[in-house]
Design a protein around this motif. Structure first.
Motif, PDB file in Angstrom:
ATOM      1  N   VAL A 130       0.756  -1.303  -0.110  1.00 22.79           N
ATOM      2  CA  VAL A 130       0.170  -0.051  -0.061  1.00 22.79           C
ATOM      3  C   VAL A 130       0.973   1.177  -0.030  1.00 22.79           C
ATOM      4  O   VAL A 130       0.502   2.327  -0.885  1.00 22.79           O
ATOM      5  CB  VAL A 130      -1.002   0.161   1.271  1.00 22.79           C
ATOM      6  CG1 VAL A 130      -1.767   1.226   1.437  1.00 22.79           C
ATOM      7  CG2 VAL A 130      -2.021  -1.099   1.051  1.00 22.79           C
ATOM      8  N   LEU A 131       2.066   1.148   0.773  1.00 21.44           N
ATOM      9  CA  LEU A 131       2.723   2.508   0.951  1.00 21.44           C
ATOM     10  C   LEU A 131       3.583   2.550  -0.410  1.00 21.44           C
ATOM     11  O   LEU A 131       3.677   3.679  -0.930  1.00 21.44           O
ATOM     12  CB  LEU A 131       4.000   2.078   2.108  1.00 21.44           C
ATOM     13  CG  LEU A 131       3.416   2.574   3.353  1.00 21.44           C
ATOM     14  CD1 LEU A 131       4.299   2.413   4.324  1.00 21.44           C
ATOM     15  CD2 LEU A 131       2.698   4.032   3.530  1.00 21.44           C
ATOM     16  N   SER A 132       3.731   1.694  -1.114  1.00 25.17           N
ATOM     17  CA  SER A 132       4.809   1.924  -2.405  1.00 25.17           C
ATOM     18  C   SER A 132       3.507   2.380  -3.549  1.00 25.17           C
ATOM     19  O   SER A 132       4.124   2.861  -4.267  1.00 25.17           O
ATOM     20  CB  SER A 132       5.359   0.424  -2.827  1.00 25.17           C
ATOM     21  OG  SER A 132       4.355  -0.475  -3.011  1.00 25.17           O
ATOM     22  N   SER A 133       2.605   1.848  -3.324  1.00 23.81           N
ATOM     23  CA  SER A 133       1.546   2.336  -4.542  1.00 23.81           C
ATOM     24  C   SER A 133       1.333   3.933  -4.170  1.00 23.81           C
ATOM     25  O   SER A 133       1.005   4.531  -5.138  1.00 23.81           O
ATOM     26  CB  SER A 133       0.263   1.389  -4.453  1.00 23.81           C
ATOM     27  OG  SER A 133       0.523   0.062  -4.958  1.00 23.81           O
ATOM     28  N   ALA A 134       1.172   4.044  -2.953  1.00 25.83           N
ATOM     29  CA  ALA A 134       0.765   5.697  -2.522  1.00 25.83           C
ATOM     30  C   ALA A 134       1.954   6.349  -2.973  1.00 25.83           C
ATOM     31  O   ALA A 134       1.737   7.466  -3.106  1.00 25.83           O
ATOM     32  CB  ALA A 134       0.669   5.624  -0.997  1.00 25.83           C
ATOM     33  N   LEU A 135       3.322   6.020  -2.742  1.00 24.33           N
ATOM     34  CA  LEU A 135       4.378   6.799  -3.147  1.00 24.33           C
ATOM     35  C   LEU A 135       4.354   6.939  -4.729  1.00 24.33           C
ATOM     36  O   LEU A 135       4.690   7.727  -5.107  1.00 24.33           O
ATOM     37  CB  LEU A 135       5.497   5.960  -2.629  1.00 24.33           C
ATOM     38  CG  LEU A 135       6.803   6.770  -3.066  1.00 24.33           C
ATOM     39  CD1 LEU A 135       7.290   8.139  -2.549  1.00 24.33           C
ATOM     40  CD2 LEU A 135       8.206   5.678  -2.555  1.00 24.33           C
TER      41      LEU A 135
END
Length: 147
Positions: A130-135
């Motif tokens: 999720v964090l990588s997609s948000a980044l």
């Protein structure tokens, strides 16, 4: 830069669309894997799966790091008493360097093991996905900003 300046606006939009597509795809794959309860499978014989291999890999990286090599060379050459040092001070210096290096390598390997276990669990994989997609999505928005 002057040649592509007129197309910079449309190129930013294309870049943002591609990045948003990557972010959406990554989020979808992360969520699908999490919902299905998939767990990563390790390939046998690959990577640094044993503590000995991890230590050897980190030691090799440290020895190949030019900053580390230069630091220890400067330490050895910078000591005024190295030319006249007896066997005992030289041996104690080498033992200190070995102990310091070994303790640092063990700290890195142990910390990597703890972090690796946390990140490879179901919750860790979900959070990092999720964090990588948000980044990636944030980079898409940044690509649209003039600047």
């Amino acid at each position: 830069a002057g040649v592509i300046a007129p197309a910079a606006g449309p190129l930013r939009v294309v870049a943002a669309v591609v990045l948003l597509g990557l972010a959406a795809h990554g989020l979808w794959r992360t969520w699908a894997a999490h919902s299905a309860g998939e767990t990563p499978t390790a390939r046998a014989g690959r990577g640094i799966g044993t503590p000995g291999r991890a230590y050897a890999a980190l030691l090799g990286l440290t020895l190949l790091n030019p900053t580390t090599v230069l630091y220890f060379v400067a330490l050895v050459l910078g000591r005024r008493d190295t030319a006249d040092a007896g066997l005992l001070p030289a041996a104690l210096f080498v033992a200190g360097v070995v102990l310091a290096s070994a303790s640092w390598q063990l700290l890195i390997a142990g910390g990597g093991t703890v972090v690796g276990r946390a990140l490879t669990g179901p919750r860790g994989r979900l959070v990092t996905g999720v964090l990588s997609s948000a980044l990636i999505a944030a980079l898409a928005v940044a690509a649209l900003l003039p600047g």
